[in-house]
Design a protein around this motif. Structure first.
Motif, PDB file in Angstrom:
ATOM      1  N   SER A  68     -24.442  86.054  24.256  1.00 24.54           N
ATOM      2  CA  SER A  68     -23.771  85.522  25.450  1.00 24.54           C
ATOM      3  C   SER A  68     -22.291  85.908  25.473  1.00 24.54           C
ATOM      4  CB  SER A  68     -23.900  83.997  25.482  1.00 24.54           C
ATOM      5  OG  SER A  68     -23.105  83.422  24.462  1.00 24.54           O
ATOM      6  N   SER A  69     -21.693  85.813  26.636  1.00 29.11           N
ATOM      7  CA  SER A  69     -20.259  86.083  26.783  1.00 29.11           C
ATOM      8  C   SER A  69     -19.422  85.027  26.060  1.00 29.11           C
ATOM      9  CB  SER A  69     -19.884  86.120  28.265  1.00 29.11           C
ATOM     10  OG  SER A  69     -20.263  84.919  28.902  1.00 29.11           O
ATOM     11  N   SER A  70     -19.935  83.807  25.964  1.00 30.90           N
ATOM     12  CA  SER A  70     -19.193  82.740  25.284  1.00 30.90           C
ATOM     13  C   SER A  70     -18.979  83.074  23.808  1.00 30.90           C
ATOM     14  CB  SER A  70     -19.949  81.410  25.410  1.00 30.90           C
ATOM     15  OG  SER A  70     -19.997  80.997  26.754  1.00 30.90           O
ATOM     16  N   PHE A  71     -20.028  83.551  23.135  1.00 33.53           N
ATOM     17  CA  PHE A  71     -19.902  83.916  21.724  1.00 33.53           C
ATOM     18  C   PHE A  71     -19.048  85.176  21.578  1.00 33.53           C
ATOM     19  CE2 PHE A  71     -21.688  86.110  17.898  1.00 33.53           C
ATOM     20  CZ  PHE A  71     -21.215  85.212  16.955  1.00 33.53           C
ATOM     21  N   ALA A  72     -19.263  86.150  22.453  1.00 34.97           N
ATOM     22  CA  ALA A  72     -18.538  87.419  22.353  1.00 34.97           C
ATOM     23  C   ALA A  72     -17.030  87.224  22.546  1.00 34.97           C
ATOM     24  CB  ALA A  72     -19.073  88.400  23.389  1.00 34.97           C
TER      25      ALA A  72
END
Length: 224
Positions: A53-57
């Motif tokens: 996900s973009s949140s982790f990245a």
């Protein structure tokens, strides 16, 4: 095997704790993300969905860019800037790029010098600046990834709150992007500055990052 472990112990140790810390960040990050999802009345996501996900990245990339910025500045600033008494500084009479003889390049290279250190022209220029250039490239790429993934994550949050999403250009000047960036930069600058100053007066026996225990406080550019 023992010799290989001894000769590469430092890189293997940091490689291992990096993987463990990244795994821990992924596990705890998914837990926090799913708590927020449940609070908002949304479905939980799987571990695979979270790590892609973009949140982790964005959480990972914003730390990477600040760390590589720290090394880039440290490598380049120590060429010209000195600090009396610090092992992190060069000797006070050696600011600058130093002579070819001191750097063992060109005709002053020895038998064990890398091939490009013996070369002339663009190959010598590239190799002479390859460490800072690589650090700078990784910094720029990780900052770019942070901006892209942060933009996606920010807009997902905006849509959950029924607010207008931003374009990438708008996100680049937004408080969210610069808050994520500067909160990492300030901690890196503090850590490096503290190391430079504290290493003048404090010692760690056996560490090359410290002066020898008996070295004078004003001894500069020496390591244990």
């Amino acid at each position: 095997m023992k010799k290989a472990l001894r000769n590469n112990g430092l890189s293997l140790f940091f490689g291992l704790i990096f993987i463990l810390a990244l795994a821990g960040q992924a596990i705890t990050g998914q837990a926090v993300f799913n708590e927020d999802q449940l609070t908002a009345g949304l479905d939980e996501i799987t571990f695979l969905q979270y790590i892609t996900s973009s949140s982790f990245a964005v959480d990972v990339s914003e730390n990477w860019q600040s760390e590589y910025l720290q090394f880039l500045l440290y490598i380049t600033a120590t060429i010209w800037l000195l600090q009396k008494g610090s092992p992190e500084s060069k000797e006070l009479d050696k600011p600058g790029l130093e002579s070819d003889e001191e750097q063992l390049v060109g005709e002053h290279a020895n038998a064990k010098s890398p091939a490009w250190a013996k070369a002339k022209g663009w190959r010598l220029t590239v190799f002479s600046n390859s460490l800072a250039a690589t650090m700078g490239l990784i910094f720029i790429l990780s900052w770019l990834v942070q901006s892209i993934t942060g933009h996606v994550a920010f807009n997902e949050e905006q849509l959950r709150n029924f607010q207008e999403p931003l374009s990438w250009a708008e996100y680049l000047v937004s408080p969210d992007f610069w808050n994520r960036t500067l909160q990492n930069w300030q901690s890196e600058f503090l850590a490096v500055g503290s190391m430079v100053v504290l290493s003048i007066y404090l010692r760690q026996r056996g560490s090359p990052e410290s002066k020898p225990v008996g070295a004078a406080h004003d001894a500069t550019g020496t390591s244990g």
